[in-house]
Each structure stands twice: as structure tokens, then as C-alpha cells.
Design a protein around this motif. Sequence first.
Motif, PDB file in Angstrom:
ATOM      1  N   GLN A  94       0.831  -1.219   0.000  1.00 55.05           N
ATOM      2  CA  GLN A  94       0.000   0.000   0.000  1.00 55.05           C
ATOM      3  C   GLN A  94       0.857   1.258   0.000  1.00 55.05           C
ATOM      4  O   GLN A  94       1.697   1.454   0.871  1.00 55.05           O
ATOM      5  CB  GLN A  94      -0.916   0.010   1.228  1.00 55.05           C
ATOM      6  CG  GLN A  94      -1.796   1.242   1.323  1.00 55.05           C
ATOM      7  CD  GLN A  94      -2.792   1.317   0.184  1.00 55.05           C
ATOM      8  OE1 GLN A  94      -3.620   0.452   0.034  1.00 55.05           O
ATOM      9  NE2 GLN A  94      -2.675   2.349  -0.638  1.00 55.05           N
ATOM     10  N   TRP A  95       0.608   2.118  -0.981  1.00 57.00           N
ATOM     11  CA  TRP A  95       1.254   3.426  -1.012  1.00 57.00           C
ATOM     12  C   TRP A  95       0.426   4.411  -0.194  1.00 57.00           C
ATOM     13  O   TRP A  95      -0.791   4.363  -0.205  1.00 57.00           O
ATOM     14  CB  TRP A  95       1.369   3.919  -2.454  1.00 57.00           C
ATOM     15  CG  TRP A  95       2.469   3.225  -3.176  1.00 57.00           C
ATOM     16  CD1 TRP A  95       2.357   2.117  -3.965  1.00 57.00           C
ATOM     17  CD2 TRP A  95       3.848   3.547  -3.122  1.00 57.00           C
ATOM     18  NE1 TRP A  95       3.589   1.742  -4.416  1.00 57.00           N
ATOM     19  CE2 TRP A  95       4.522   2.605  -3.922  1.00 57.00           C
ATOM     20  CE3 TRP A  95       4.585   4.545  -2.497  1.00 57.00           C
ATOM     21  CZ2 TRP A  95       5.901   2.635  -4.104  1.00 57.00           C
ATOM     22  CZ3 TRP A  95       5.959   4.576  -2.672  1.00 57.00           C
ATOM     23  CH2 TRP A  95       6.597   3.631  -3.472  1.00 57.00           C
ATOM     24  N   LEU A  96       1.129   5.289   0.515  1.00 55.51           N
ATOM     25  CA  LEU A  96       0.482   6.326   1.317  1.00 55.51           C
ATOM     26  C   LEU A  96       0.893   7.693   0.797  1.00 55.51           C
ATOM     27  O   LEU A  96       2.068   7.925   0.484  1.00 55.51           O
ATOM     28  CB  LEU A  96       0.899   6.204   2.786  1.00 55.51           C
ATOM     29  CG  LEU A  96       0.551   4.897   3.479  1.00 55.51           C
ATOM     30  CD1 LEU A  96       1.161   4.860   4.877  1.00 55.51           C
ATOM     31  CD2 LEU A  96      -0.947   4.698   3.538  1.00 55.51           C
ATOM     32  N   LEU A  97      -0.075   8.589   0.683  1.00 54.12           N
ATOM     33  CA  LEU A  97       0.207   9.981   0.352  1.00 54.12           C
ATOM     34  C   LEU A  97       0.612  10.654   1.656  1.00 54.12           C
ATOM     35  O   LEU A  97      -0.204  10.861   2.547  1.00 54.12           O
ATOM     36  CB  LEU A  97      -1.021  10.648  -0.260  1.00 54.12           C
ATOM     37  CG  LEU A  97      -0.892  12.110  -0.629  1.00 54.12           C
ATOM     38  CD1 LEU A  97       0.249  12.341  -1.621  1.00 54.12           C
ATOM     39  CD2 LEU A  97      -2.203  12.626  -1.189  1.00 54.12           C
ATOM     40  N   ALA A  98       1.897  10.959   1.770  1.00 58.59           N
ATOM     41  CA  ALA A  98       2.431  11.502   3.012  1.00 58.59           C
ATOM     42  C   ALA A  98       2.238  13.011   3.115  1.00 58.59           C
ATOM     43  O   ALA A  98       2.013  13.541   4.204  1.00 58.59           O
ATOM     44  CB  ALA A  98       3.914  11.161   3.140  1.00 58.59           C
ATOM     45  N   ALA A  99       2.322  13.709   1.968  1.00 57.55           N
ATOM     46  CA  ALA A  99       2.200  15.168   1.993  1.00 57.55           C
ATOM     47  C   ALA A  99       1.845  15.690   0.605  1.00 57.55           C
ATOM     48  O   ALA A  99       2.141  15.051  -0.402  1.00 57.55           O
ATOM     49  CB  ALA A  99       3.501  15.812   2.470  1.00 57.55           C
ATOM     50  N   ILE A 100       1.224  16.869   0.583  1.00 54.19           N
ATOM     51  CA  ILE A 100       0.914  17.587  -0.654  1.00 54.19           C
ATOM     52  C   ILE A 100       1.463  19.000  -0.507  1.00 54.19           C
ATOM     53  O   ILE A 100       1.231  19.654   0.507  1.00 54.19           O
ATOM     54  CB  ILE A 100      -0.612  17.666  -0.910  1.00 54.19           C
ATOM     55  CG1 ILE A 100      -1.204  16.276  -1.032  1.00 54.19           C
ATOM     56  CG2 ILE A 100      -0.890  18.505  -2.150  1.00 54.19           C
ATOM     57  CD1 ILE A 100      -2.729  16.286  -1.115  1.00 54.19           C
ATOM     58  N   THR A 101       2.171  19.455  -1.536  1.00 58.38           N
ATOM     59  CA  THR A 101       2.670  20.814  -1.571  1.00 58.38           C
ATOM     60  C   THR A 101       2.155  21.470  -2.836  1.00 58.38           C
ATOM     61  O   THR A 101       2.241  20.894  -3.908  1.00 58.38           O
ATOM     62  CB  THR A 101       4.208  20.836  -1.572  1.00 58.38           C
ATOM     63  OG1 THR A 101       4.685  20.066  -0.475  1.00 58.38           O
ATOM     64  CG2 THR A 101       4.743  22.243  -1.467  1.00 58.38           C
ATOM     65  N   ASP A 102       1.606  22.653  -2.711  1.00 58.59           N
ATOM     66  CA  ASP A 102       1.136  23.394  -3.875  1.00 58.59           C
ATOM     67  C   ASP A 102       2.307  24.166  -4.471  1.00 58.59           C
ATOM     68  O   ASP A 102       3.026  24.858  -3.750  1.00 58.59           O
ATOM     69  CB  ASP A 102       0.017  24.353  -3.506  1.00 58.59           C
ATOM     70  CG  ASP A 102      -1.255  23.633  -3.142  1.00 58.59           C
ATOM     71  OD1 ASP A 102      -1.887  24.032  -2.153  1.00 58.59           O
ATOM     72  OD2 ASP A 102      -1.614  22.669  -3.850  1.00 58.59           O
ATOM     73  N   ALA A 103       2.472  24.063  -5.793  1.00 54.55           N
ATOM     74  CA  ALA A 103       3.577  24.759  -6.477  1.00 54.55           C
ATOM     75  C   ALA A 103       3.457  26.264  -6.284  1.00 54.55           C
ATOM     76  O   ALA A 103       4.469  26.953  -6.181  1.00 54.55           O
ATOM     77  CB  ALA A 103       3.595  24.400  -7.958  1.00 54.55           C
TER      78      ALA A 103
END
Length: 108
Positions: A94-103
Motif C-alpha cells: 500500500q502506497w500512502l500519500l504523506a504530503a501535498i505541496t502546492d507549487a
Amino acid sequence: MARTASDNALDVPVQVRFTAKGIPLAVRYDGRIWAVAAEPVRWFTRADWWNTNKRAPVGCGDLVSIEHWQLQVRLTSTSALRTFELRRDPLSEQWLLAAITDAGAAAA
């Protein structure tokens, strides 16, 4: 790239589509498909195995290498880029989305 206030650790399960060579092509997150729009960056960290109670039989594989990918993604060819950081723990599929950064946050 600066992180936004909403960039706390997410650890949200996601589906990742890969090329035959194992390079990410797209991520399914929040019911949407995010296409990889730039060269992905891959690295590994080590789990703090000494702080866990995890046990495994001898010879079951690598128990400490955590795989990471940093991906520049977008919904459409004209939408803004976002950076997804993905993580996969040892012995997990299972892959986890650890963080999102907006450009756009980097320009602020």
C-alpha cells in the motif's frame, strides 16, 4: 518549494500506476487521477526498527527500507502543478500519500 498550512502529514492510502520499469505514471487520490508531469524523484529512508515491536521470520526480506517518491502531478494539462510525496513501508504493498505541496506556495 514551501509547504502550505494544509501540508501536514496525511498518510492517506492511494493507488499508484507504474511503468514497466517501475516509474510512477499517475496517482488516484480523492477519487481523481493525478498524472505525473515531471521526472519523479525516488529515495529511501530507514525505519526506526529499534522503537517498534514488529517481529518477522528470518529471511522474510528488508524490514527497514521505506520507499519514497516525490511527484509533480496535475489533473489536466493546464491545471497547476502540485507535489505529492508518497511513502511505502517495508513489507507493504500500500502506497500512502504523506504530503501535498502546492507549487504556487513557493512563489508566495
